[in-house]
Design a protein around this motif. Sequence first.
Motif, PDB file in Angstrom:
ATOM      1  N   GLN A  33       2.972  -2.414  16.259  1.00  0.00           N
ATOM      2  CA  GLN A  33       3.380  -3.322  15.188  1.00  0.00           C
ATOM      3  C   GLN A  33       4.883  -3.223  14.963  1.00  0.00           C
ATOM      4  O   GLN A  33       5.454  -2.137  15.036  1.00  0.00           O
ATOM      5  CB  GLN A  33       2.657  -2.963  13.871  1.00  0.00           C
ATOM      6  CG  GLN A  33       1.143  -3.125  13.954  1.00  0.00           C
ATOM      7  CD  GLN A  33       0.746  -4.552  14.178  1.00  0.00           C
ATOM      8  OE1 GLN A  33       1.401  -5.463  13.667  1.00  0.00           O
ATOM      9  NE2 GLN A  33      -0.289  -4.779  14.952  1.00  0.00           N
ATOM     10  N   GLN A 108      -7.576  -8.476   0.441  1.00  0.00           N
ATOM     11  CA  GLN A 108      -8.122  -7.199   0.898  1.00  0.00           C
ATOM     12  C   GLN A 108      -8.184  -7.141   2.423  1.00  0.00           C
ATOM     13  O   GLN A 108      -7.911  -6.103   3.034  1.00  0.00           O
ATOM     14  CB  GLN A 108      -9.522  -6.990   0.323  1.00  0.00           C
ATOM     15  CG  GLN A 108     -10.162  -5.647   0.692  1.00  0.00           C
ATOM     16  CD  GLN A 108      -9.311  -4.468   0.268  1.00  0.00           C
ATOM     17  OE1 GLN A 108      -8.923  -4.363  -0.885  1.00  0.00           O
ATOM     18  NE2 GLN A 108      -9.019  -3.557   1.210  1.00  0.00           N
ATOM     19  N   GLN A 109      -8.496  -8.290   3.060  1.00  0.00           N
ATOM     20  CA  GLN A 109      -8.536  -8.334   4.523  1.00  0.00           C
ATOM     21  C   GLN A 109      -7.152  -8.112   5.123  1.00  0.00           C
ATOM     22  O   GLN A 109      -7.011  -7.463   6.160  1.00  0.00           O
ATOM     23  CB  GLN A 109      -9.103  -9.670   4.993  1.00  0.00           C
ATOM     24  CG  GLN A 109     -10.599  -9.827   4.746  1.00  0.00           C
ATOM     25  CD  GLN A 109     -11.105 -11.170   5.252  1.00  0.00           C
ATOM     26  OE1 GLN A 109     -11.060 -11.454   6.441  1.00  0.00           O
ATOM     27  NE2 GLN A 109     -11.569 -12.009   4.343  1.00  0.00           N
ATOM     28  N   GLN A 111      -4.815  -6.326   3.787  1.00  0.00           N
ATOM     29  CA  GLN A 111      -4.555  -4.895   3.612  1.00  0.00           C
ATOM     30  C   GLN A 111      -5.312  -4.080   4.654  1.00  0.00           C
ATOM     31  O   GLN A 111      -4.759  -3.163   5.266  1.00  0.00           O
ATOM     32  CB  GLN A 111      -4.984  -4.472   2.202  1.00  0.00           C
ATOM     33  CG  GLN A 111      -4.816  -2.984   1.893  1.00  0.00           C
ATOM     34  CD  GLN A 111      -3.360  -2.581   1.816  1.00  0.00           C
ATOM     35  OE1 GLN A 111      -2.567  -3.225   1.157  1.00  0.00           O
ATOM     36  NE2 GLN A 111      -3.000  -1.498   2.508  1.00  0.00           N
ATOM     37  N   THR A 112      -6.572  -4.435   4.877  1.00  0.00           N
ATOM     38  CA  THR A 112      -7.409  -3.679   5.803  1.00  0.00           C
ATOM     39  C   THR A 112      -6.951  -3.840   7.244  1.00  0.00           C
ATOM     40  O   THR A 112      -6.846  -2.866   7.994  1.00  0.00           O
ATOM     41  CB  THR A 112      -8.876  -4.135   5.679  1.00  0.00           C
ATOM     42  OG1 THR A 112      -9.326  -3.925   4.332  1.00  0.00           O
ATOM     43  CG2 THR A 112      -9.771  -3.356   6.632  1.00  0.00           C
ATOM     44  N   ARG A 113      -6.640  -5.075   7.655  1.00  0.00           N
ATOM     45  CA  ARG A 113      -6.298  -5.335   9.054  1.00  0.00           C
ATOM     46  C   ARG A 113      -4.875  -4.934   9.409  1.00  0.00           C
ATOM     47  O   ARG A 113      -4.606  -4.474  10.514  1.00  0.00           O
ATOM     48  CB  ARG A 113      -6.476  -6.825   9.371  1.00  0.00           C
ATOM     49  CG  ARG A 113      -7.899  -7.314   9.339  1.00  0.00           C
ATOM     50  CD  ARG A 113      -7.960  -8.742   9.861  1.00  0.00           C
ATOM     51  NE  ARG A 113      -9.268  -9.333   9.649  1.00  0.00           N
ATOM     52  CZ  ARG A 113      -9.614 -10.540  10.073  1.00  0.00           C
ATOM     53  NH1 ARG A 113      -8.742 -11.270  10.735  1.00  0.00           N
ATOM     54  NH2 ARG A 113     -10.826 -11.019   9.838  1.00  0.00           N
ATOM     55  N   HIS A 114      -3.966  -5.146   8.470  1.00  0.00           N
ATOM     56  CA  HIS A 114      -2.547  -4.971   8.791  1.00  0.00           C
ATOM     57  C   HIS A 114      -1.866  -3.846   8.024  1.00  0.00           C
ATOM     58  O   HIS A 114      -0.658  -3.644   8.187  1.00  0.00           O
ATOM     59  CB  HIS A 114      -1.803  -6.288   8.546  1.00  0.00           C
ATOM     60  CG  HIS A 114      -2.335  -7.426   9.357  1.00  0.00           C
ATOM     61  ND1 HIS A 114      -2.052  -7.586  10.689  1.00  0.00           N
ATOM     62  CD2 HIS A 114      -3.156  -8.460   9.019  1.00  0.00           C
ATOM     63  CE1 HIS A 114      -2.661  -8.675  11.145  1.00  0.00           C
ATOM     64  NE2 HIS A 114      -3.341  -9.212  10.161  1.00  0.00           N
ATOM     65  N   LYS A 115      -2.638  -3.145   7.167  1.00  0.00           N
ATOM     66  CA  LYS A 115      -2.074  -2.046   6.372  1.00  0.00           C
ATOM     67  C   LYS A 115      -0.835  -2.505   5.592  1.00  0.00           C
ATOM     68  O   LYS A 115       0.172  -1.812   5.501  1.00  0.00           O
ATOM     69  CB  LYS A 115      -1.715  -0.865   7.278  1.00  0.00           C
ATOM     70  CG  LYS A 115      -2.888  -0.341   8.089  1.00  0.00           C
ATOM     71  CD  LYS A 115      -3.991   0.192   7.190  1.00  0.00           C
ATOM     72  CE  LYS A 115      -5.131   0.835   7.999  1.00  0.00           C
ATOM     73  NZ  LYS A 115      -6.018  -0.167   8.609  1.00  0.00           N
ATOM     74  N   ALA A 116      -0.930  -3.712   5.063  1.00  0.00           N
ATOM     75  CA  ALA A 116       0.174  -4.287   4.277  1.00  0.00           C
ATOM     76  C   ALA A 116      -0.411  -5.207   3.220  1.00  0.00           C
ATOM     77  O   ALA A 116      -1.459  -5.827   3.427  1.00  0.00           O
ATOM     78  CB  ALA A 116       1.123  -5.080   5.185  1.00  0.00           C
ATOM     79  N   GLN A 117       0.262  -5.275   2.093  1.00  0.00           N
ATOM     80  CA  GLN A 117      -0.189  -6.164   1.033  1.00  0.00           C
ATOM     81  C   GLN A 117       0.197  -7.605   1.353  1.00  0.00           C
ATOM     82  O   GLN A 117       1.205  -7.865   2.015  1.00  0.00           O
ATOM     83  CB  GLN A 117       0.427  -5.759  -0.307  1.00  0.00           C
ATOM     84  CG  GLN A 117      -0.108  -4.443  -0.844  1.00  0.00           C
ATOM     85  CD  GLN A 117       0.415  -4.158  -2.244  1.00  0.00           C
ATOM     86  OE1 GLN A 117       1.405  -4.734  -2.681  1.00  0.00           O
ATOM     87  NE2 GLN A 117      -0.250  -3.258  -2.958  1.00  0.00           N
ATOM     88  N   ARG A 262       2.701 -10.914   5.376  1.00  0.00           N
ATOM     89  CA  ARG A 262       2.084  -9.590   5.445  1.00  0.00           C
ATOM     90  C   ARG A 262       3.150  -8.572   5.059  1.00  0.00           C
ATOM     91  O   ARG A 262       4.010  -8.200   5.873  1.00  0.00           O
ATOM     92  CB  ARG A 262       1.564  -9.319   6.859  1.00  0.00           C
ATOM     93  CG  ARG A 262       0.397 -10.214   7.277  1.00  0.00           C
ATOM     94  CD  ARG A 262      -0.086  -9.882   8.693  1.00  0.00           C
ATOM     95  NE  ARG A 262       0.926 -10.186   9.691  1.00  0.00           N
ATOM     96  CZ  ARG A 262       1.100 -11.376  10.255  1.00  0.00           C
ATOM     97  NH1 ARG A 262       0.330 -12.399   9.912  1.00  0.00           N
ATOM     98  NH2 ARG A 262       2.039 -11.566  11.166  1.00  0.00           N
ATOM     99  N   GLY A 263       3.120  -8.148   3.817  1.00  0.00           N
ATOM    100  CA  GLY A 263       4.135  -7.238   3.325  1.00  0.00           C
ATOM    101  C   GLY A 263       5.442  -7.976   3.063  1.00  0.00           C
ATOM    102  O   GLY A 263       5.504  -9.208   3.097  1.00  0.00           O
TER     103      GLY A 263
END
Length: 295
Positions: A33, A108-109, A111-117, A262-263
């Motif tokens: 990433q 939430q998806q 956050q879960t998939r990309h480790k970002a808000q 994403r973030g």
Amino acid sequence: MKNVLFSLATLALLSFVTACKGEDKAGGSAGGQPSASAKPAAGGTLTIKGSDTMVILGQRWAEAFMKQHPDMRVQVTGGGSGTGIAALLNGTTEIAMSSRAIKPAEAQQVQTRHKAQAKETAVARDGVTFYVNEANPVKSLTMEQLRSIYLGDTKNWKEVGGPDAPIAVYSRENSSGTYVFVKEIVLGGEDFAAEALTLPGTAAVVNAVAKETHGIGYGGAAYGKGIRELPVRANNEDVAPSQENIQSGKYPLSRDLFFYTRGEPSGTAKAFMDFALSPEGQAVVTQVGYFPVKK
């Protein structure tokens, strides 16, 4: 022999360190990433997908941005807010355009998939507008009357002060953020009437109502061309989707238009979003027919 083995081990270690440094310079990480501070290479392409309500605005922003940055390419496509957010989830777009707020499950998806808000940025103001044909004598409708029409309970214009003629109801596809907004705010979460004809974009709705004397449809304020925008009657007052009423929130169907990333955005995405929110970018909002975001 020991010296040879030592030299080979040292060489392998140096090669590994060099490879890691090269990966860092390219903006990569162990997980593949890009790092938060990674900058796009000159000539890179920024992808923006989502809301049909926002697609013309996004394209105008892209044109102006690329004039300032000729080495950068910005691709803007519609398909609906849901399509844009889905693309954000699966990693096929850097920015999602949405005319509705992201749903908790979608956030939430991310956050879960990309480790970002899922980073939300309001970039313009809009008022969902109901359109009627210019020949229609009805001057305004209340929220309850709109709800009744779109639930299928009111089927004839004479029931709301119009001619004795069946109402032709036009709606958007369920991937549209405007569809979701109307369903939640106007219909109270209930389903649209089965008779409502679903069309693939706001421009198609406007075109249908312009041709159908007894039609009604809805979309963004910027698309109100060739038809008549219908004020919403509230507290014994006809409230039009004007800039003043939309920015103040007096118009009951006022809303923000969003960019999602994403973030925190970086590189070209950040540069583009900064441009959209700049005085020049917000002037484009007005030119297209929407309204500057509230500061």
